[in-house]
Write a protein that holds these residues in place. Structure first.
Motif, PDB file in Angstrom:
ATOM      1  N   MET A  35       0.681  -1.146   0.098  1.00 53.74           N
ATOM      2  CA  MET A  35      -0.088  -0.136   0.206  1.00 53.74           C
ATOM      3  C   MET A  35       0.708   1.085  -0.171  1.00 53.74           C
ATOM      4  SD  MET A  35      -2.956  -1.347   2.807  1.00 53.74           S
ATOM      5  CE  MET A  35      -4.318  -0.701   2.221  1.00 53.74           C
ATOM      6  N   TRP A  36       0.242   2.355  -0.334  1.00 54.58           N
ATOM      7  CA  TRP A  36       1.249   3.530  -0.602  1.00 54.58           C
ATOM      8  C   TRP A  36       1.802   4.155   0.591  1.00 54.58           C
ATOM      9  CZ3 TRP A  36       3.625   5.705  -4.233  1.00 54.58           C
ATOM     10  CH2 TRP A  36       3.926   7.185  -4.334  1.00 54.58           C
ATOM     11  N   GLU A  41       0.923   2.972   5.431  1.00 58.15           N
ATOM     12  CA  GLU A  41       0.426   2.223   6.223  1.00 58.15           C
ATOM     13  C   GLU A  41      -0.868   2.933   6.532  1.00 58.15           C
ATOM     14  OE1 GLU A  41       3.014   0.343   9.096  1.00 58.15           O
ATOM     15  OE2 GLU A  41       4.549   0.065   7.458  1.00 58.15           O
ATOM     16  N   ILE A  74      -8.818   2.479  -0.179  1.00 56.11           N
ATOM     17  CA  ILE A  74      -8.207   1.448   0.225  1.00 56.11           C
ATOM     18  C   ILE A  74      -7.510   0.855  -1.342  1.00 56.11           C
ATOM     19  CG2 ILE A  74      -8.006  -0.826   0.987  1.00 56.11           C
ATOM     20  CD1 ILE A  74     -10.221  -0.062   3.007  1.00 56.11           C
ATOM     21  N   GLN A 116      -4.764   3.088  -2.483  1.00 56.11           N
ATOM     22  CA  GLN A 116      -3.349   2.744  -1.555  1.00 56.11           C
ATOM     23  C   GLN A 116      -2.825   1.473  -2.173  1.00 56.11           C
ATOM     24  OE1 GLN A 116      -2.155   4.164   1.080  1.00 56.11           O
ATOM     25  NE2 GLN A 116      -3.887   5.544   1.984  1.00 56.11           N
ATOM     26  N   ILE A 117      -3.716   0.486  -2.698  1.00 55.10           N
ATOM     27  CA  ILE A 117      -2.826  -0.581  -3.110  1.00 55.10           C
ATOM     28  C   ILE A 117      -2.563  -0.424  -4.616  1.00 55.10           C
ATOM     29  CG2 ILE A 117      -3.360  -3.136  -3.812  1.00 55.10           C
ATOM     30  CD1 ILE A 117      -5.554  -3.015  -1.509  1.00 55.10           C
ATOM     31  N   GLY A 153       0.508   1.978  -4.660  1.00 52.61           N
ATOM     32  CA  GLY A 153       1.743   1.331  -3.828  1.00 52.61           C
ATOM     33  C   GLY A 153       2.135   0.155  -4.960  1.00 52.61           C
ATOM     34  N   GLN A 154       1.508  -0.665  -5.284  1.00 52.06           N
ATOM     35  CA  GLN A 154       1.839  -1.746  -6.308  1.00 52.06           C
ATOM     36  C   GLN A 154       2.520  -1.332  -7.548  1.00 52.06           C
ATOM     37  OE1 GLN A 154       2.191  -4.239  -4.235  1.00 52.06           O
ATOM     38  NE2 GLN A 154       0.499  -5.812  -4.498  1.00 52.06           N
ATOM     39  N   ALA A 190       0.775  -7.487   2.847  1.00 53.71           N
ATOM     40  CA  ALA A 190       0.268  -6.283   3.085  1.00 53.71           C
ATOM     41  C   ALA A 190       0.694  -6.217   4.631  1.00 53.71           C
ATOM     42  CB  ALA A 190      -1.263  -6.367   3.313  1.00 53.71           C
ATOM     43  N   LEU A 209      -7.370  -6.783  -0.549  1.00 53.84           N
ATOM     44  CA  LEU A 209      -6.036  -7.073  -0.791  1.00 53.84           C
ATOM     45  C   LEU A 209      -5.616  -8.084  -1.893  1.00 53.84           C
ATOM     46  CD1 LEU A 209      -4.867  -7.184   3.015  1.00 53.84           C
ATOM     47  CD2 LEU A 209      -4.318  -5.387   1.727  1.00 53.84           C
TER      48      LEU A 209
END
Length: 1023
Positions: free
Chosen positions: A317-318, A320, A331, A334-335, A338-339, A353, A369
């Motif tokens: 994730m970008w 925590e 969310i 974030q994924i 981040g990915q 995660a 996730l």
């Protein structure tokens, strides 16, 4: 003597003999020096201090030297004259260290006038080298400067001299620890063997103490005698991954975080040169991006170590984030971000995660996730629970839709290499899981730091011990692949943290800005995508990514929860505002571009003005002109519904009619009759005219204030006993009608007071609405007070339902005494936009635009409005707050009543775009304007699907991504209808990768689904 006592007595004797032997060995090389310190409360330099007149410090009942909180400075001094021996054991030539533990905001340690160590609240322990080779009469002066925390008394917690041999050899203290490890193993797994250990310890040749070589030889003989136990201990392997938890902001600012990260990363890279076995993991792509942009040479070294397998990027994730208060779409982003960053910069996505410190985890997280390419979920936070112990260390966590993710409760973060603590954790891990091999995370944390040289040297020493599990450095993913294997127990619920319940409310400004940003990001992407499809204009992908990343960063688990120092929120506000500025610009430009393509019908009145009303929701909504544009009305009898994800044009004219409210204490429309109590300003009645029943069982919208103090984690925790500490009743100052009221917009304003705080609340009942809104403007000045709005109801239900990211969750509303222990712990719970209490035939929802803390009983919903914590921010929440909540009575349950849609409408207003004279006289001839006066761009054609995103594809500008979720726990059929001739290509995951799907438009209960969308032909729309 009974048989039980006679059975246990030998074992107790064995334990006593073992403990006495271990203690006696430790006394040969270790000395507690806690009672030898002198102190001086001064900010002078250590050279200026005069220590002779200073008395010896007193110890408290914990054997600590404590002093007052508030940044108070205290110097400590002690002079050590090295003896020839301890308890007769010769010390010459041994290495001498001073083991210190402190509780201080700042720590500085000086040896013979030279600074040798710095620390803080998180880097709070050290083993200071005093002499590499002790000699008789050697004098060593130690000075320590400590600064107490702002929120808590400071303390010098522990100080002990430790003499050690070279690590290749043994010494009494090391052997004592080996024996303690062996004892702890036998206590758990083979208590019948304790007698053998006790007997072996009795063979130590204590008479040889003053002859070190001979005594050490006798200790070696003891070890040889006990080696038969070695295989038992060596069947265990403790896997190690270096770690440095680094909060992006907390008791320091983000700028300090960048510095801490740079120090930590350089330290790890340097240690890996001397300790090539060291593997290190760290999360947070946002942090790596800053390193890449600002310290490119350091970033290149990290990339090399990642390629070499010595450095592991984890997290997925970008940052925590806080995971109860952000939307499901947040969310997902974030994924996504981040990915994508990890894939681009480090060659692969994350499969783990890594969320050790977030304050609880929403139930839909496994689904999100897994759709983001993540195979494992890791936390340790539930060990902070204050009521129950989480039952599993390894388990499958299942979302409501059935998605499962392998999950691990890790060892605590911020630990060193402490063999006794590690052994105890290993035996506990094996007892709970049946698995022999735990994961340990050595490294200073919270403020960064990571593994230290001393930790790694101790690890090497214990790797050679026959009385300790094997130690092996690994990576988190290798460990999880090895350990998290089926069959595992299943956890089919949220991961509620039984702690930090105040974080749903503290720093309400951050919650409000987060909701505003999420709303604006949704609309900016939606309308930018539609403008691109309609006009062919460029999609502002980079600008929107920037806006998203600013919001995502502020969702960090110590920013959004409100648990940081004041300056953190000053900085965060700037990021929220910049994200909003970007979104507002994109929305305005996109809507203007669309409007320019609309062919208007002729006006029906000379004074008419044209407006276009846009609906951001994926269902039809009604437009009430006077609600949006005061003093105007729609011409004639035009239809007032706005199609799903679409628009309708209107001609409006001035409306001079003002309808005064006949009774200033009542509001009424065709759905509800509302009565306000003239003495209190509470709601004395809400009568549902359609269902012919009273909603309230007692006055509603009561403001209840309670004392909320005495919590160590002030911003985080609500006093569990707050309900026993009610404050004086609320004072009603005045009740009045608002300045203007029309038939379609009834308003009554109530002003009340709690302490030094003023509550101005507007009761608003709109035409054609069964929702009573309560708009708030509060000047909040209270400290250590919590205030709630309560709605006693004429219904009875054992469970309340709350909105969570991309779904809803039921929690018990039974009396506390009738709940199980886990339910009892949930006396304050989070929700996103609504909570509902429904019986078989009737229910009531409370909606909110930015309030998240609730507590419900069988016949009552109570919403937490504000708190007044003082640590870490003394001024938290002081000032003016504006927000809205609402009460929505309805027949049947929340599904039938479409509570989810009502909440969305409270948070996502219709967009009104007035057309200027210049726009009406556009150079573009009418025959080139191809959009009709009314249009629906996107219609999902399902009552239980909620659109969460419509955006351009990350990698293909000709394609778009549509994401929605099923909101009722019932199957839905997705069938896209669009005036833009859009088609569904295929399903996607959250990373926008192709997904095979045979469901043919059927969306299963609680499922989050993404689709690739494209336009059959843009030529038809004039682009």
């Amino acid at each position: 003597m009974n048989s039980a006592n006679s059975f246990n007595l030998p074992a107790e004797n064995d334990r006593q003999q073992i403990s006495e032997g271990i203690d006696r060995l430790r006394q040969l090389t270790q000395l507690d020096v806690q009672n030898g310190w002198r102190s001086h409360p001064s900010d002078l330099s250590q050279i200026e201090l005069d220590w002779q007149p200073q008395p010896i410090c007193n110890l408290n009942d914990k054997a600590h030297i404590a002093w007052s909180k508030g940044g108070e400075i205290l110097w400590f001094y002690q002079q050590f004259v090295l003896p020839e021996s301890l308890k007769g054991y010769p010390l010459r030539g041994l290495t001498l260290r001073l083991a210190l533990t402190w509780w201080a905001e700042v720590a500085e340690v000086y040896v013979n006038g030279q600074k040798v160590q710095e620390g803080d609240l998180f880097d709070h322990s050290a083993r200071i080298l005093l002499s590499p080779s002790a000699s008789l009469g050697e004098i060593i002066a130690v000075t320590i400067r400590l600064v107490s925390p702002g929120h808590d008394d400071g303390a010098l917690v522990r100080s002990r001299l430790i003499y050690e041999s070279e690590y290749a050899a043994i010494d009494p203290g090391f052997v004592a620890d080996e024996l303690a490890v062996l004892q702890s193993y036998l206590e758990v797994f083979k208590p019948e063997k304790l007698g053998e250990l006790a007997a072996a310890i009795q063979t130590i040749q204590w008479e040889l103490i003053n002859q070190r070589v001979l005594f050490d030889r006798s200790l070696q003989m003891l070890r040889d005698r006990l080696k038969g136990f070695s295989p038992d201990l060596k069947q265990h392997t403790i896997y190690l991954v270096g770690h440095a938890h680094l909060d992006m902001a907390w008791l320091w600012t983000v700028d300090e975080t960048w510095k801490a990260a740079e120090r930590t990363f350089n330290s790890v890279l340097n240690l890996q040169k001397d300790f090539p076995e060291l593997t290190f993991c760290h999360s947070t792509p946002a942090l790596y991006e800053w390193i890449e942009q600002n310290r490119p040479e350091l970033f290149a070294q990290i990339q090399q170590q990642v390629q070499a397998g010595a450095w592991e990027i984890i997290g997925g994730m970008w940052i925590e984030p806080e995971l109860n208060l952000i939307s499901g779409e947040a969310i997902a982003r974030q994924i996504l971000y981040g990915q994508r960053y990890c894939q681009e910069k480090f060659g692969d996505i994350n499969r783990v995660a890594w969320l050790p410190d977030s304050f609880g985890f929403c139930w839909q997280l496994p689904q999100l996730l897994k759709q983001g390419g993540i195979d494992y979920f890791v936390t340790q936070k539930l060990c902070w629970n204050d009521t129950t112990q989480f039952p599993y260390e390894i388990f499958e966590w299942r979302s409501p839709d059935g998605t499962q993710i392998s999950s691990v409760m890790s060892a605590p973060i911020g630990e060193g290499i402490d063999p006794l603590k590690m052994a105890a954790y290993t035996w506990e891990w094996t007892t709970k899981t049946g698995k022999l091999n735990p994961l340990w995370l050595p490294g200073v944390g919270d403020h960064g730091g990571g593994p230290t040289r001393d930790m790694l040297e101790i690890a090497r020493r214990w790797q050679t011990s026959p009385f300790f599990p094997n130690l092996e450095f690994t990576s988190a993913i290798e460990y999880l692949d090895l350990t998290a294997t089926n069959p595992l127990p299943i956890w089919d619920d949220e991961l509620y943290l039984e702690f930090h319940r105040g974080c749903y409310t503290t720093h309400a400004d951050q919650k409000q800005q987060n909701r505003d940003c999420e709303k604006n990001l949704y609309q900016a992407e939606l309308f930018a995508s539609l403008a691109t499809l309609v006009t062919g204009r460029s999609y502002p992908q980079k600008a929107l990514e920037t806006a998203w990343k600013k919001a995502l960063f502020n969702q960090f688990h110590d920013i959004l929860p409100g648990s940081s120092i004041a300056q953190v929120f000053v900085d965060a506000d700037q990021e929220w505002q910049e994200s909003d500025r970007i979104c507002s610009k994109v929305i305005q430009e996109s809507l203007e571009a669309i409007v320019q393509q609309i062919l208007l019908p002729p006006p029906s009145h000379a004074q008419a003005k044209a407006i276009v009303v846009f609906n951001p929701s994926n269902w039809e909504r009604s437009f009430i002109c006077s609600q949006q544009i005061d003093g105007w009305k729609i011409c004639d009898s035009q239809e007032t519904t706005i199609p799903a994800i679409g628009y309708r044009t209107f001609w409006i004219i001035p409306d001079d009619k003002v309808n005064e409210i006949a009774n200033y204490l009542e509001l009424e429309n065709q759905f509800l009759k509302v009565v306000i109590d003239p003495q209190t300003g509470n709601l004395s009645s809400i009568f549902d005219k359609i269902n012919r029943r009273e909603v309230l069982s007692a006055p509603g919208n009561q403001l209840q204030a309670f004392r909320d103090a005495g919590q160590y984690w002030d911003a985080w925790n609500i006093d569990p006993e707050y309900a026993k500490q009610p404050l004086l009743p609320v004072e009603c100052l005045k009740i009045e009608t608002c300045e203007r009221g029309s038939f379609s917009n009834y308003q009554i304003c109530v002003t009340r007071k709690i302490g030094d705080s003023t509550f101005k609340q507007i009761y608003l009942l709109e035409q054609d609405s069964s929702v009573l809104k309560i708009k708030n403007k509060i000047d909040w000045q209270e400290r250590h007070v919590i205030v709630k709005a309560v709605f006693p109801l004429t219904i009875h239900a054992d469970f309340a339902t709350y909105e969570m990211p991309c779904g809803a969750i039921q929690r018990s509303s039974k009396p506390i005494a009738e709940r199980n222990p886990r339910e009892q712990a949930q006396w304050e719970v989070p929700a996103l936009g609504w909570a509902d209490l429904s019986s078989d035939d009737y229910g009531v929802s409370v909606l909110s635009d930015c309030k998240h803390g609730y507590d419900c009983q069988q016949n009552q919903i109570r919403l937490t409005l504000l708190r007044g914590s003082e640590f870490p921010d003394p001024e938290a929440d002081r000032g003016v707050h504006t927000f809205t909540y609402a009460i929505y009575p309805h027949a049947k349950d929340w599904r039938s009543a479409q509570t989810v849609r009502q909440s969305c409408e409270l948070n996502q207003s219709l967009r009104v775009v007035p057309l200027s004279f210049e726009e009406l006289r556009s150079d573009r001839p009418d025959h080139q304007k191809f959009l009709p006066p009314i249009s629906s761009f996107l219609d999902l054609q399902s009552k239980n699907l909620i659109l969460t995103a419509f955006k351009q594809s990350e990698d293909d500008p000709e394609k778009f991504v549509l994401r929605c979720y099923e909101c009722h726990g019932e199957s839905a059929v997705f069938s896209l209808k669009s005036d833009l001739d859009l088609r569904i290509n295929h399903p996607l995951d959250l990373l926008e990768r192709f997904q095979d799907d045979s469901t043919r438009g059927l969306i299963e209960p609680w499922k989050i689904k993404s689709f690739s969308i494209s336009q059959n032909s843009r030529s038809d729309t004039g682009s």
